[in-house]
Design an enzyme around this catalytic site. Structure first.
Site, mmCIF file in Angstrom:
data_model
loop_
_atom_site.group_PDB
_atom_site.id
_atom_site.type_symbol
_atom_site.label_atom_id
_atom_site.label_comp_id
_atom_site.label_asym_id
_atom_site.label_seq_id
_atom_site.Cartn_x
_atom_site.Cartn_y
_atom_site.Cartn_z
ATOM 1 N N SER A 59 -5.758 -19.094 14.180
ATOM 2 C CA SER A 59 -6.891 -18.932 15.089
ATOM 3 C C SER A 59 -6.852 -20.010 16.156
ATOM 4 O O SER A 59 -6.364 -21.122 15.929
ATOM 5 C CB SER A 59 -8.214 -18.999 14.311
ATOM 6 O OG SER A 59 -9.308 -18.681 15.151
ATOM 7 N N ASP A 60 -7.355 -19.674 17.319
ATOM 8 C CA ASP A 60 -7.422 -20.647 18.407
ATOM 9 C C ASP A 60 -8.610 -20.297 19.297
ATOM 10 O O ASP A 60 -8.991 -19.122 19.395
ATOM 11 C CB ASP A 60 -6.139 -20.644 19.235
ATOM 12 C CG ASP A 60 -6.082 -21.844 20.179
ATOM 13 O OD1 ASP A 60 -5.794 -22.955 19.692
ATOM 14 O OD2 ASP A 60 -6.360 -21.682 21.383
ATOM 15 N N GLN A 61 -9.181 -21.318 19.908
ATOM 16 C CA GLN A 61 -10.346 -21.090 20.765
ATOM 17 C C GLN A 61 -10.167 -21.786 22.105
ATOM 18 O O GLN A 61 -9.776 -22.946 22.169
ATOM 19 C CB GLN A 61 -11.621 -21.598 20.088
ATOM 20 C CG GLN A 61 -12.906 -21.231 20.833
ATOM 21 C CD GLN A 61 -14.143 -21.715 20.086
ATOM 22 O OE1 GLN A 61 -14.451 -22.897 20.094
ATOM 23 N NE2 GLN A 61 -14.847 -20.803 19.425
#
Length: 205
Positions: A78-80
């Site tokens: 996951s990455d934001q």
């Protein structure tokens, strides 16, 4: 002797984030954590959505590549990335950078791209999605922003505001299809992906 073929695949969270780990723990399923060694620098001309999706997939694939030959696991990456007016906003790292971020975002709408990837090391299949959260920041004075940062020190959070904590006081509105996306791991999307991968989510305890 237990039939190992009927056991659910191993789950691995490819992240160093304590926030993502806490979110995944809500599902009450066993998982391991592995920290991927990748360069998280955005590419020149890359859109925020593309950056987030690329990094989420890169994290999952990097951890999967380190598994033993023949081992099946579902690896969660996951990455934001936050953005406003075309500017990408990452983790500030310092008080000064965090204050500058909050000053730039006050009174504005900020988009948070929370990308998620579930990579099946057995089949090589990858599911990926970008969950967008629209956040409107309040127009607060510098003194209030500085006080918030000193109270919560959110220097490891994209956008410098922890919505699950005191940072909620900086926000005027949040719009999203997934309330956990802003914290860093979209659980609605994740549970959908795990079920699609055949993981017995509601049976494993």
């Amino acid at each position: 002797m237990p039939d190992s073929s009927k056991r659910p695949p191993r789950l691995i969270l490819a992240s160093s984030s304590p926030y993502r780990r806490e979110l995944l723990e809500r599902l009450r399923i066993p998982f391991d954590v592995a920290v991927p060694a990748i360069d998280e620098t955005p590419l020149v001309g890359e859109s925020p959505e593309t950056t987030a999706l690329r990094l989420a997939q890169a994290k999952a694939r990097a951890v999967a590549a380190a598994l033993s030959a023949g081992e099946r696991a579902l690896v969660i990456g996951s990455d934001q990335v936050a953005t406003y007016d075309g500017h990408q906003i990452g983790k500030p790292g310092t008080h000064e950078k965090a204050l500058a971020q909050l000053q730039g975002m006050r009174g504005r709408e900020v988009l948070f791209h929370s990308a998620l990837c579930v990579f099946d090391s057995g089949s090589g299949d990858a599911q990926a999605v970008d969950v967008v959260t629209r956040v409107r920041f309040r127009d607060l004075p510098d003194a209030a922003l500085d006080a918030y940062l000193r109270a919560e020190t959110p220097y490891d959070c994209a956008g410098s505001a922890k919505a699950e904590g005191l940072g909620i006081a900086l926000l005027d509105a949040i719009e999203s299809d997934d309330p956990t996306a802003l914290i860093g791991l979209p659980l609605i999307a994740l549970t959908r992906m795990l079920l699609a991968a055949g993981y017995p989510l509601l049976e494993v305890r």
